[in-house]
Design a protein around this motif. Structure first.
Motif, short mmCIF file in Angstrom:
data_model
loop_
_atom_site.label_atom_id
_atom_site.label_comp_id
_atom_site.label_asym_id
_atom_site.label_seq_id
_atom_site.Cartn_x
_atom_site.Cartn_y
_atom_site.Cartn_z
N LYS A 127 11.11 3.33 -6.06
CA LYS A 127 11.80 3.36 -5.04
C LYS A 127 10.84 4.03 -3.78
O LYS A 127 10.34 4.99 -3.99
N GLY A 128 10.28 3.38 -2.78
CA GLY A 128 9.62 3.87 -1.79
C GLY A 128 8.18 3.91 -2.09
O GLY A 128 7.14 4.48 -1.42
N GLY A 129 7.69 3.36 -3.47
CA GLY A 129 6.46 3.40 -3.56
C GLY A 129 5.62 1.94 -4.29
O GLY A 129 6.08 0.84 -3.75
N ALA A 130 4.71 2.23 -5.02
CA ALA A 130 3.80 1.10 -5.18
C ALA A 130 4.44 0.03 -6.01
O ALA A 130 4.13 -1.15 -5.94
N GLN A 131 5.79 0.30 -7.06
CA GLN A 131 6.11 -0.78 -7.75
C GLN A 131 7.54 -1.01 -7.48
O GLN A 131 8.30 -1.55 -8.14
N GLU A 132 7.81 -0.87 -6.05
CA GLU A 132 9.16 -1.08 -5.77
C GLU A 132 9.80 -2.45 -5.57
O GLU A 132 10.89 -2.88 -6.33
N LYS A 133 8.85 -3.40 -5.17
CA LYS A 133 9.30 -4.76 -5.17
C LYS A 133 8.33 -5.92 -5.90
O LYS A 133 7.10 -5.62 -6.02
N LYS A 134 9.04 -6.98 -6.29
CA LYS A 134 8.07 -8.32 -6.95
C LYS A 134 8.55 -9.40 -6.12
O LYS A 134 9.61 -9.31 -5.38
N ILE A 135 7.53 -10.14 -6.11
CA ILE A 135 7.81 -11.52 -5.20
C ILE A 135 8.18 -12.71 -6.13
O ILE A 135 7.89 -12.76 -7.16
N TYR A 136 9.57 -13.19 -5.55
CA TYR A 136 10.13 -14.23 -6.54
C TYR A 136 9.05 -15.20 -6.58
O TYR A 136 8.56 -15.78 -5.69
N ASN A 137 9.04 -15.81 -8.19
CA ASN A 137 8.30 -16.68 -8.30
C ASN A 137 6.59 -16.44 -8.13
O ASN A 137 5.97 -17.36 -8.06
N SER B 89 7.52 -19.03 -12.02
CA SER B 89 5.96 -18.67 -12.11
C SER B 89 6.17 -17.02 -12.30
O SER B 89 6.79 -16.21 -11.57
N TYR B 90 5.10 -16.39 -13.29
CA TYR B 90 5.00 -15.23 -13.55
C TYR B 90 3.67 -14.77 -13.54
O TYR B 90 2.89 -15.38 -13.62
N ASP B 91 3.49 -13.29 -12.90
CA ASP B 91 2.25 -13.08 -12.51
C ASP B 91 1.59 -12.41 -13.84
O ASP B 91 2.17 -11.54 -14.56
N ILE B 92 0.47 -12.72 -14.08
CA ILE B 92 -0.29 -12.20 -14.99
C ILE B 92 -1.78 -11.25 -14.40
O ILE B 92 -2.16 -10.84 -15.10
N GLY B 93 -1.57 -11.16 -13.19
CA GLY B 93 -2.49 -10.32 -12.52
C GLY B 93 -1.68 -9.46 -11.39
O GLY B 93 -0.50 -8.96 -12.01
N GLY B 94 -2.31 -9.08 -10.48
CA GLY B 94 -1.61 -8.15 -9.49
C GLY B 94 -0.16 -8.71 -9.07
O GLY B 94 0.04 -10.04 -9.05
N GLN B 95 0.72 -7.77 -8.94
CA GLN B 95 2.35 -8.21 -8.87
C GLN B 95 2.96 -7.73 -7.64
O GLN B 95 3.75 -8.13 -7.13
N TRP B 96 3.00 -6.07 -8.07
CA TRP B 96 3.76 -5.28 -7.18
C TRP B 96 3.55 -5.09 -5.82
O TRP B 96 2.40 -4.98 -5.57
N VAL B 97 4.54 -5.18 -5.02
CA VAL B 97 4.41 -4.73 -3.55
C VAL B 97 5.24 -3.68 -2.89
O VAL B 97 6.01 -3.35 -3.71
N PRO C 243 7.34 -1.47 0.25
CA PRO C 243 7.78 -1.57 1.77
C PRO C 243 6.67 -0.77 2.85
O PRO C 243 6.57 -1.04 3.74
N HIS C 244 5.90 0.23 2.19
CA HIS C 244 4.89 0.73 2.77
C HIS C 244 3.88 0.10 3.08
O HIS C 244 2.78 0.36 3.78
N GLN C 245 3.59 -1.05 2.56
CA GLN C 245 2.36 -2.03 2.57
C GLN C 245 2.54 -2.76 3.82
O GLN C 245 2.90 -4.12 3.33
N LYS C 246 2.29 -2.49 5.03
CA LYS C 246 2.59 -3.37 6.04
C LYS C 246 1.74 -4.69 6.09
O LYS C 246 2.34 -5.56 6.71
N ASN C 247 0.62 -4.68 5.64
CA ASN C 247 -0.16 -5.86 5.63
C ASN C 247 0.47 -7.09 4.91
O ASN C 247 0.63 -7.85 5.39
N VAL C 248 0.76 -6.54 3.59
CA VAL C 248 1.20 -7.60 2.60
C VAL C 248 2.38 -8.04 2.98
O VAL C 248 2.94 -9.20 3.03
N MET C 249 3.29 -6.93 3.35
CA MET C 249 4.93 -7.36 3.72
C MET C 249 4.89 -8.09 4.73
O MET C 249 5.71 -9.15 4.96
N THR C 250 4.14 -8.01 5.81
CA THR C 250 4.12 -9.20 6.97
C THR C 250 3.48 -10.38 6.55
O THR C 250 4.11 -11.33 7.00
N LEU C 251 2.66 -10.39 5.77
CA LEU C 251 2.20 -11.78 5.24
C LEU C 251 3.16 -12.44 4.23
O LEU C 251 3.50 -13.70 4.51
N ILE C 252 3.76 -11.50 3.48
CA ILE C 252 5.00 -12.48 2.76
C ILE C 252 6.28 -12.82 3.70
O ILE C 252 6.54 -13.89 3.54
#
Length: 536
Positions: free
Chosen positions: A210-220, A56-64, A66-75
């Motif tokens: 690194k350390g910013g808004a585009q650091e991580k992607k969610i697998y699948n 699965s590939y994101d065609i909408g919002g995708q990047w997360v 480490p500073h985004q504590k709410n979504v990282m906790t949910l992940i």
């Protein structure tokens, strides 16, 4: 029906904010009867995905981040895996169709003096950010916001022209702002820009990998978040159809009294004690409110607009950019000052499979290219990659295995992305609290209502926690009930494998600290030499 309510809470919108709100309410008080109304035939809002080679590939919002504590906790709660955005290799900056420059490392090809000037500009903006109010929090009436009101009268474009002399720096700044807001700086209030960047934690964090808004992607894909929340809401709810699709809200009545009535364009209507709207303000123009909304909220709806963005993914049989030559390995990153593609990243999976480039048309570029056919955009994209990553020599770029795109401005129930934009000269301070401040029994959530990470998935998740607590308190003011999210603090040490990850945009923001130190030493040495020369 009299005063009998069908539901305790009705939530408008089954995006991440709406679904998370429903989940938190049901999780905290199992006796609540909650209904989610969604205009689309799916969940997710401005997140969505598609399948390619069983992934699965994101065609909408995708990047997360480490500073985004709410979504990282949910992940973490869901059990999803993240991986790093690849940025290793040579990068490309396209100043003009006949002027492309490649570079590696930390410093983009704008020259030492220009880099020094840009750092001072960023410092100035960071200082200005400390003088503006927070998003998602009520104005402190004891504070002086005279500077903020002054900046509200100025567009970002005007500020750029007044503070930056170099045309290359102006264009670099314009491209950076367009990348974040999906709008030309001339259509963005300087105050809104400063407040949005403040919600993210600064320009550096917004533009960084690194350390910013585009650091991580969610697998699948990040779309799994919405799918998980959909499942959770259905599991927790007593309602057999807790989420109703194809229910476009056309009218909201008696939001200031009891019961609140919601009518849909399919003829169905519902009543509730409390209403939560996660619909972006610009889309609320399609809804009739009775009684009429307060002036501040109506001004917000009439003034705000959605950003303009077309997102695309291009798949190839092999990773052409990573194996460009025996000497050069491209990272897949390109930033362009031109009228077409705005920027691209490598979207290949971490194990090297499914070679892919993800890219965007943003702002005026998206508006102009939205008028063209999909096949015309595909031809432009592949030609762009051929010229920038293929050096105009590797014709394999012209023949991808698959091209997928989404013009979010043409999505009926999004009308753009990533989030809202506020223009200048609208007295934003006078109505900015209406983004999140509830009116009677009608509450508001969504990424644009958040205090932190406005315009990001994290902002949507955070807004859900706030609004769920608001509603729970209104339901029972005497009961100390708060949602439990288990939010944890993520930091860079949790992602130590990414210390060398840098991007084109991040180099604009993050690495001038090194440059400025060299600059200070250079200037100090020069001054000392001047002094010695005078003494001699």
């Amino acid at each position: 029906m009299g005063s009998i309510c069908q539901y305790d809470v009705i939530i408008l919108g089954a995006g991440v904010a709406g679904l998370r709100t429903a989940e938190l309410l049901l999780q905290t008080d199992k006796s609540l009867n909650v209904l989610v109304l969604e205009a689309r035939d799916r969940v997710g809002g401005r997140t969505n995905s598609f399948q390619h080679n069983n992934h699965s590939y994101d065609i909408g919002g995708q990047w997360v981040s480490p500073h985004q504590k709410n979504v990282m906790t949910l992940i973490d709660e869901i059990g999803l895996e993240t991986y790093s955005q690849n940025t290793n290799g040579t990068k490309v900056m396209e100043f003009a169709p006949d002027n492309r420059q490649t570079f590696s490392g930390f410093i983009p090809p704008i020259g030492f003096v220009q880099a020094l000037k840009l750092q001072f500009i960023f410092w100035k903006l960071e200082y200005m950010m400390r003088q503006v109010p927070d998003m998602g929090v009520g104005l402190d009436l004891n504070k002086d916001y005279s500077k903020a009101r002054e900046w509200d009268k100025i567009s970002c474009e005007q500020w750029i022209n007044d503070n930056i002399a170099s045309e290359d720096l102006k264009n670099l700044f314009r491209v950076s702002m367009s990348a974040i807001f999906c709008e030309h700086p001339k259509n963005i209030s300087l105050l809104f820009m400063l407040m949005a960047f403040k919600s993210i934690g600064g320009i550096e964090r917004a533009l960084s990998v690194k350390g910013g808004a585009q650091e991580k992607k969610i697998y699948n894909s990040a779309y799994q978040i919405a799918m998980f929340l959909e499942k959770r809401v259905n599991e927790l709810s007593q309602e057999p159809r807790a989420i109703r699709f194809n229910h476009t809200v056309s009218r909201v009545s008696d939001y200031d009294s009891y019961p609140v009535k919601v009518e849909c364009d399919n003829g169905e209507s519902f009543t509730c004690k409390y209403l939560v709207s996660t619909i972006p303000p610009p889309l609320c123009k399609e809804i009739t409110y009775n009684p009429p909304l307060p002036k501040a909220r109506q001004t917000l709806i009439d003034t705000a607009s959605m950003g303009k963005v077309i997102k695309f993914l291009v798949f190839y049989e092999s990773n052409l950019w990573a194996h460009h030559s025996n000497i050069t390995k491209y990272s897949g990153e390109v930033i362009s000052f031109g009228p077409g593609v705005s920027f691209v990243y490598d979207a290949t999976l971490e194990n090297g499979s499914n070679p892919c480039i993800v890219g965007f048309f943003v702002g005026e570029n998206a508006l102009n290219w939205s008028k063209k056919r999909s096949d015309e955009r595909k031809t432009h994209v592949t030609d762009f990659l051929f010229k920038t990553l293929g050096d105009g020599k590797d014709s394999r770029y012209l023949n991808p295995s698959e091209y997928i795109e989404c013009d979010w401005s043409k999505e009926e129930f999004s009308k753009g992305g990533y989030s809202i934009v506020i223009p200048n000269k609208t007295s934003f301070l006078d109505y900015k609290d209406s983004l999140f401040k509830f009116i009677g029994r009608m509450h508001f959530a969504g990424s644009e209502t958040a205090k932190d990470w406005v315009g990001y998935i994290d902002g949507a998740v955070g807004s859900a926690e706030r609004v769920a607590n608001e509603v729970l308190y209104q339901i029972n003011p005497c009961k100390e009930t708060k949602v439990k999210t288990g939010v944890i603090d993520y930091n860079d040490s949790a992602f130590a494998d990414d210390k060398n990850q840098k991007s084109v945009l991040s180099t604009i923001a993050t690495n001038y600290k090194h440059i400025i130190n060299v600059g200070i030493i250079f200037i100090a040495t020069y001054k000392v030499m001047q002094y010695i020369a005078i003494k001699d």
